[in-house]
Design a protein around this motif. Structure first.
Motif, PDB file in Angstrom:
ATOM      1  N   TYR B  88       0.711  -1.489  -0.273  1.00 42.18           N
ATOM      2  CA  TYR B  88      -0.013  -0.050   0.163  1.00 42.18           C
ATOM      3  C   TYR B  88       1.061   1.338   0.206  1.00 42.18           C
ATOM      4  CZ  TYR B  88      -4.645  -0.821  -0.246  1.00 42.18           C
ATOM      5  OH  TYR B  88      -5.732  -0.399  -1.078  1.00 42.18           O
ATOM      6  N   ALA B 184       4.256   6.953   3.339  1.00 43.30           N
ATOM      7  CA  ALA B 184       2.525   7.284   4.216  1.00 43.30           C
ATOM      8  C   ALA B 184       2.202   6.103   5.578  1.00 43.30           C
ATOM      9  CB  ALA B 184       1.683   6.633   3.054  1.00 43.30           C
ATOM     10  N   ARG B 185       1.567   6.925   6.321  1.00 46.06           N
ATOM     11  CA  ARG B 185       1.625   5.947   7.626  1.00 46.06           C
ATOM     12  C   ARG B 185       0.807   5.158   7.711  1.00 46.06           C
ATOM     13  NH1 ARG B 185       4.679   4.680  11.530  1.00 46.06           N
ATOM     14  NH2 ARG B 185       3.049   4.127  13.497  1.00 46.06           N
ATOM     15  N   ILE B 186       0.210   3.957   7.708  1.00 43.71           N
ATOM     16  CA  ILE B 186      -0.623   3.314   7.413  1.00 43.71           C
ATOM     17  C   ILE B 186      -0.997   2.827   8.792  1.00 43.71           C
ATOM     18  CG2 ILE B 186      -1.430   1.182   6.515  1.00 43.71           C
ATOM     19  CD1 ILE B 186      -0.087   3.075   4.195  1.00 43.71           C
ATOM     20  N   SER B 187      -2.840   2.122   9.047  1.00 41.21           N
ATOM     21  CA  SER B 187      -2.478   1.583  10.135  1.00 41.21           C
ATOM     22  C   SER B 187      -3.750   0.561   9.933  1.00 41.21           C
ATOM     23  CB  SER B 187      -2.870   2.165  11.781  1.00 41.21           C
ATOM     24  OG  SER B 187      -4.159   2.815  11.484  1.00 41.21           O
ATOM     25  N   LEU B 188      -3.526  -0.829  10.125  1.00 39.05           N
ATOM     26  CA  LEU B 188      -4.686  -1.437  10.044  1.00 39.05           C
ATOM     27  C   LEU B 188      -5.466  -2.107  11.347  1.00 39.05           C
ATOM     28  CD1 LEU B 188      -2.863  -4.169   7.998  1.00 39.05           C
ATOM     29  CD2 LEU B 188      -4.091  -1.717   7.224  1.00 39.05           C
ATOM     30  N   GLU B 189      -6.638  -2.178  11.437  1.00 36.73           N
ATOM     31  CA  GLU B 189      -7.498  -2.505  12.168  1.00 36.73           C
ATOM     32  C   GLU B 189      -9.099  -3.656  11.751  1.00 36.73           C
ATOM     33  OE1 GLU B 189      -8.465   1.195  14.295  1.00 36.73           O
ATOM     34  OE2 GLU B 189      -8.723  -0.305  16.311  1.00 36.73           O
ATOM     35  N   MET B 210     -12.288  -4.700   7.225  1.00 35.20           N
ATOM     36  CA  MET B 210     -10.200  -4.390   7.892  1.00 35.20           C
ATOM     37  C   MET B 210     -10.068  -3.040   7.172  1.00 35.20           C
ATOM     38  SD  MET B 210      -7.501  -5.360   8.513  1.00 35.20           S
ATOM     39  CE  MET B 210      -6.350  -6.413   8.032  1.00 35.20           C
ATOM     40  N   GLU B 213      -5.974   3.006   8.088  1.00 37.48           N
ATOM     41  CA  GLU B 213      -6.186   4.542   7.291  1.00 37.48           C
ATOM     42  C   GLU B 213      -4.745   4.778   7.225  1.00 37.48           C
ATOM     43  OE1 GLU B 213      -8.467   4.662  11.898  1.00 37.48           O
ATOM     44  OE2 GLU B 213      -6.632   6.011  11.192  1.00 37.48           O
TER      45      GLU B 213
END
Lengths: 247, 247
Positions: B88, B184-189, B210, B213
């Motif tokens: 991503y 890019a800073r990414i988070s998955l939850e 999923m 952000e």
DNA sequence: TATTATAACATGTAATAACAAGTATATTTT
DNA sequence: AAAATATACTTGTTATTACATGTTATAATA
């Protein structure tokens, strides 16, 4: 000791040996980011192997993101992005304790089983080989957050029987069993909790969980441990950074 | 049309053509999961190419996770997860198209709004500054897979109004607006689908999704785009490798 | 001087060949 | 019939060769 001599002893394919040499140089910083590396012909001469062998090593490094190539220009060391991120292979406690959380674990079951097909594949087991299955529930500040199911080849699993499995297993592997851990392949997926997981985590069946599969290898690329981790959705967030400027 | 003829027309390397043929077959289901595929020799005969070319195609498929091999036994199709390996900071199309998937998007809404506090913080906006919100649904092989909500500072967002937003936005930013993207800073939850998301994705309310952000910056570290992406849980799998040997 | 060939060198693709090593099956031996 | 062996597969590794294609710097030309 030259590559050629080492071949006879280690029985490692030449391209893997070359790959390791180059990898070490890159990580050690012999090539700074974006610096041109020796050309394929130069490597052929240096390692005394054919071009196909050099290229096989380079292809591996490429897919690991350590180098990139430009036709007509050369091969370059890339900025080692894996290292910049907080993405190392940690156990649960290792990751949480420094952040001031109280962690604990409860052993649910520990037994020798005939594993399913996918576990066999991941661990590289033959059809009749068995595996050791360890199921645990992990707690963070006394709240259950994950159900961990780990599979080990019996040769490793049996050594874990007498150990205290209410702690992290990775330090056990490294310190007690003397296994040097290397790369791990991980995948993240959102799933619904089944009855067993819901029970252990104290949530409703069908609640969202983060399903993590992790295949851990030792430093020689042998699979050591295949795990399913089912995290309560509201207790797990995975963060990372990527950089579009890199190839 | 045979491979050999197509070569002259398409100017694609043989191994890529072969790779695409095999990939299509796997995704179409010509080989069921874990079924043995034709051996390398058989493929040599079928495609009328050398073994090295066949193996190059197979190697690509292997690294995409579509096949696996067992020495002495053969090459096998692996379970076809709709989406494999989404790296991503690519846009959706960028990531999927080269893999032979058919992608499309539908614009749901596009407006200037007064964003919530967290969006303001992420984009570094003052209290009175507004933002442009874009909501889209993305499709993979005509199945809805994600609801994307993007926020841009007005200075950028306004330039997007006349553009075709049923395509990827990242190429627009880079090519049309001349913005060089950086980190890019990414988070998955894992989360449960709310009513709006469930509606767009054609799933039940409460189904696992999923939640991604992503805060994208330009090369000078200025925030450009803050997004929430809600993926259907059964259509998204994030994979990566980490290395404990690294610091 | 500025432009255009050209040579030298880089990676990319492909064929052919040979042997190593793991697996399964048929064949022989016990 | 069971066990050992041979053999006919499979993928894995490596060398040699050739040409295609992209890049760069040098030399020839306008």
């Amino acid at each position: 000791m030259s590559l050629v001599e080492r071949k006879k002893i280690s029985h490692q394919p030449l391209y893997l040996q070359i790959k390791e040499v180059l990898k070490e140089q890159i990580l050690k910083g012999d090539f700074s980011p974006y610096e041109r590396m020796p050309s394929e012909s130069e490597m052929m001469a240096k390692f005394k192997v054919s071009r196909i062998t050099v290229r096989q090593a380079l292809k591996d490094l490429h897919s690991e993101g350590l180098i990139f190539t430009a036709q007509g220009k050369g091969t370059f060391a890339s900025k080692p992005k894996a290292m910049q991120e907080v993405e190392y292979l940690e156990g649960f406690e290792e990751a949480m304790n420094p952040k001031g959380y109280e962690t604990s674990a409860r052993l649910i079951s520990l037994k020798e089983i005939n594993p399913g097909q996918s576990v066999k594949e991941q661990l590289g087991l033959s059809q009749k080989e068995k595996a050791v299955e360890i199921v645990r529930v992990r707690y963070l500040n006394r709240e259950p957050v994950s159900v961990d199911t780990s599979y080990f080849p019996v040769r490793i699993g049996h050594k874990l029987f007498p150990k205290n499995l209410e702690k992290d297993i990775f330090p056990l592997l490294e310190n007690d069993l003397g296994i040097a851990l290397g790369k791990a392949r991980i995948s993240l997926e959102a799933r619904a909790a089944d009855a067993a997981i819901a029970l252990h985590l104290g949530i409703e069946v069908g609640s969202p969980i983060m399903w993590v599969e992790r295949l851990t290898h030792d430093r020689d690329e042998n699979p050591i441990d295949y795990e399913y981790l089912a995290f309560r959705g509201d207790a797990y967030k995975y963060r990372f950074t990527i950089d579009r400027t890199l190839p």
